[in-house]
Design a protein around this motif. Structure first.
Motif, PDB file in Angstrom:
ATOM      1  N   MET A   1       0.850  -1.176   0.000  1.00 43.89           N
ATOM      2  CA  MET A   1       0.000   0.000   0.000  1.00 43.89           C
ATOM      3  C   MET A   1       0.890   1.232   0.000  1.00 43.89           C
ATOM      4  N   GLU A   2       0.623   2.144  -0.935  1.00 43.18           N
ATOM      5  CA  GLU A   2       1.392   3.372  -1.033  1.00 43.18           C
ATOM      6  C   GLU A   2       0.632   4.530  -0.427  1.00 43.18           C
ATOM      7  N   LEU A   3       1.374   5.420   0.160  1.00 37.67           N
ATOM      8  CA  LEU A   3       0.798   6.648   0.677  1.00 37.67           C
ATOM      9  C   LEU A   3       1.190   7.766  -0.277  1.00 37.67           C
ATOM     10  N   HIS A   4       0.181   8.370  -0.882  1.00 39.44           N
ATOM     11  CA  HIS A   4       0.445   9.463  -1.820  1.00 39.44           C
ATOM     12  C   HIS A   4       0.243  10.788  -1.108  1.00 39.44           C
ATOM     13  N   MET A   5       1.273  11.567  -1.075  1.00 40.93           N
ATOM     14  CA  MET A   5       1.198  12.892  -0.475  1.00 40.93           C
ATOM     15  C   MET A   5       0.922  13.894  -1.593  1.00 40.93           C
ATOM     16  N   HIS A   6      -0.155  14.640  -1.438  1.00 48.26           N
ATOM     17  CA  HIS A   6      -0.480  15.669  -2.414  1.00 48.26           C
ATOM     18  C   HIS A   6       0.147  16.982  -1.963  1.00 48.26           C
ATOM     19  N   THR A   7       0.899  17.565  -2.854  1.00 47.93           N
ATOM     20  CA  THR A   7       1.454  18.875  -2.528  1.00 47.93           C
ATOM     21  C   THR A   7       0.451  19.926  -2.943  1.00 47.93           C
ATOM     22  N   HIS A   8       0.422  20.989  -2.196  1.00 46.55           N
ATOM     23  CA  HIS A   8      -0.535  22.050  -2.472  1.00 46.55           C
ATOM     24  C   HIS A   8       0.201  23.325  -2.867  1.00 46.55           C
ATOM     25  N   ARG A   9       1.218  23.141  -3.708  1.00 47.77           N
ATOM     26  CA  ARG A   9       1.923  24.276  -4.280  1.00 47.77           C
ATOM     27  C   ARG A   9       1.209  24.709  -5.542  1.00 47.77           C
ATOM     28  N   TRP A  10       1.422  25.973  -5.902  1.00 51.96           N
ATOM     29  CA  TRP A  10       0.776  26.513  -7.083  1.00 51.96           C
ATOM     30  C   TRP A  10       1.281  25.803  -8.331  1.00 51.96           C
ATOM     31  N   VAL A  11       0.343  25.435  -9.201  1.00 52.24           N
ATOM     32  CA  VAL A  11       0.679  24.872 -10.508  1.00 52.24           C
ATOM     33  C   VAL A  11      -0.164  25.585 -11.553  1.00 52.24           C
ATOM     34  N   GLN A  12       0.341  25.605 -12.769  1.00 51.79           N
ATOM     35  CA  GLN A  12      -0.373  26.261 -13.859  1.00 51.79           C
ATOM     36  C   GLN A  12      -1.467  25.331 -14.375  1.00 51.79           C
ATOM     37  N   ARG A  13      -2.671  25.499 -13.847  1.00 56.21           N
ATOM     38  CA  ARG A  13      -3.854  24.764 -14.312  1.00 56.21           C
ATOM     39  C   ARG A  13      -5.004  25.754 -14.384  1.00 56.21           C
ATOM     40  N   SER A  14      -5.826  25.599 -15.373  1.00 62.42           N
ATOM     41  CA  SER A  14      -6.987  26.479 -15.504  1.00 62.42           C
ATOM     42  C   SER A  14      -8.236  25.744 -15.056  1.00 62.42           C
ATOM     43  N   PRO A  15      -9.058  26.427 -14.292  1.00 61.77           N
ATOM     44  CA  PRO A  15     -10.319  25.797 -13.896  1.00 61.77           C
ATOM     45  C   PRO A  15     -11.292  25.759 -15.070  1.00 61.77           C
ATOM     46  N   ASP A  16     -12.328  24.990 -14.930  1.00 62.03           N
ATOM     47  CA  ASP A  16     -13.420  24.986 -15.892  1.00 62.03           C
ATOM     48  C   ASP A  16     -14.316  26.162 -15.498  1.00 62.03           C
ATOM     49  N   TRP A  17     -14.198  27.263 -16.234  1.00 63.97           N
ATOM     50  CA  TRP A  17     -14.877  28.504 -15.869  1.00 63.97           C
ATOM     51  C   TRP A  17     -16.394  28.362 -15.906  1.00 63.97           C
ATOM     52  N   THR A  18     -16.919  27.573 -16.830  1.00 64.19           N
ATOM     53  CA  THR A  18     -18.370  27.373 -16.910  1.00 64.19           C
ATOM     54  C   THR A  18     -18.872  26.650 -15.671  1.00 64.19           C
ATOM     55  N   VAL A  19     -18.172  25.605 -15.281  1.00 63.42           N
ATOM     56  CA  VAL A  19     -18.547  24.852 -14.081  1.00 63.42           C
ATOM     57  C   VAL A  19     -18.456  25.759 -12.853  1.00 63.42           C
ATOM     58  N   ALA A  20     -17.429  26.583 -12.788  1.00 59.24           N
ATOM     59  CA  ALA A  20     -17.277  27.505 -11.657  1.00 59.24           C
ATOM     60  C   ALA A  20     -18.446  28.489 -11.595  1.00 59.24           C
ATOM     61  N   PHE A 101      -6.157  21.830  -4.465  1.00 61.13           N
ATOM     62  CA  PHE A 101      -7.029  21.533  -3.328  1.00 61.13           C
ATOM     63  C   PHE A 101      -8.137  20.567  -3.719  1.00 61.13           C
ATOM     64  N   ASP A 102      -8.189  20.189  -4.993  1.00 66.49           N
ATOM     65  CA  ASP A 102      -9.200  19.254  -5.468  1.00 66.49           C
ATOM     66  C   ASP A 102      -8.749  17.799  -5.336  1.00 66.49           C
ATOM     67  N   SER A 103      -7.770  17.549  -4.479  1.00 68.09           N
ATOM     68  CA  SER A 103      -7.244  16.196  -4.305  1.00 68.09           C
ATOM     69  C   SER A 103      -8.212  15.283  -3.559  1.00 68.09           C
ATOM     70  N   SER A 104      -9.106  15.858  -2.752  1.00 64.17           N
ATOM     71  CA  SER A 104     -10.105  15.060  -2.031  1.00 64.17           C
ATOM     72  C   SER A 104     -11.277  15.961  -1.667  1.00 64.17           C
ATOM     73  N   ILE A 105     -12.414  15.341  -1.386  1.00 64.46           N
ATOM     74  CA  ILE A 105     -13.589  16.123  -1.000  1.00 64.46           C
ATOM     75  C   ILE A 105     -13.341  16.855   0.318  1.00 64.46           C
ATOM     76  N   GLY A 106     -12.583  16.254   1.215  1.00 60.92           N
ATOM     77  CA  GLY A 106     -12.264  16.907   2.486  1.00 60.92           C
ATOM     78  C   GLY A 106     -11.472  18.187   2.289  1.00 60.92           C
ATOM     79  N   MET A 107     -10.471  18.126   1.404  1.00 68.55           N
ATOM     80  CA  MET A 107      -9.651  19.310   1.126  1.00 68.55           C
ATOM     81  C   MET A 107     -10.483  20.368   0.410  1.00 68.55           C
TER      82      MET A 107
END
Length: 165
Positions: A1-20, A101-107
């Motif tokens: 079993m692996e533990l994946h650590m999600h980093t919450h540093r800024w990355v260049q990704r665009s949100p779906d503006w319509t969904v937002a 921050f979209d790594s999990s529903i909790g986050m």
């Protein structure tokens, strides 16, 4: 079993503006209903008082002269409320995506709740310098409503964005 650590540093990704925008529109509607219920059931005041306050952002302080139903006041308040709700949702969605921050529903929910508190502080302690009539709305009920708004935007964005993929 692996533990994946999600980093919450800024990355260049665009949100779906319509969904937002859809998430902001829907969460704004929920917030308006909560405000109407709170003002009439709990506070015993006019259900249109908040509409007059919101409309006064655009129409000026003359909109505050009454708390009676007025179609023009309500229409301006609805448009203003939805535009602000969508604008805040666009900002929150960009932050959720950019900082992963979209790594999990909790986050997602946590970031929405924190954003709601920051939005409350911005609106009721920062913007009140320009719109002083909102000072009387300060309090825990308004904080909770803004936390709910932030969490709803975040959760709806997260879920709807997954459907879009």
């Amino acid at each position: 079993m692996e533990l994946h650590m999600h980093t919450h540093r800024w990355v260049q990704r665009s949100p779906d503006w319509t969904v937002a925008a859809v998430a902001g529109f829907a969460a704004g509607a929920v917030l308006m209903v909560l405000e109407l219920l709170w003002s009439t059931i709990i506070m015993g005041s006019s259900p249109w008082e908040t509409s007059h306050m919101v409309a006064a952002i655009v129409m000026g302080q003359d909109a505050l002269q009454s708390t009676d139903f007025n179609l023009m006041i309500v229409a301006v308040a609805l448009i203003t409320h939805y535009v602000l709700g969508i604008a805040f949702a666009l900002i929150l969605s960009a932050m959720i995506v950019s900082f992963r921050f979209d790594s999990s529903i909790g986050m997602v929910l946590l970031s929405g709740a924190v954003f709601g508190v920051v939005m409350y502080l911005f609106n009721f302690y920062g913007m009140v310098r320009f719109f002083s009539w909102f000072a009387e709305m300060r309090g825990w009920a308004t904080v909770v409503a803004h936390v709910i708004f932030g969490m709803l935007v975040a959760a709806m964005y997260w879920k709807l964005e997954q459907v879009e993929r």
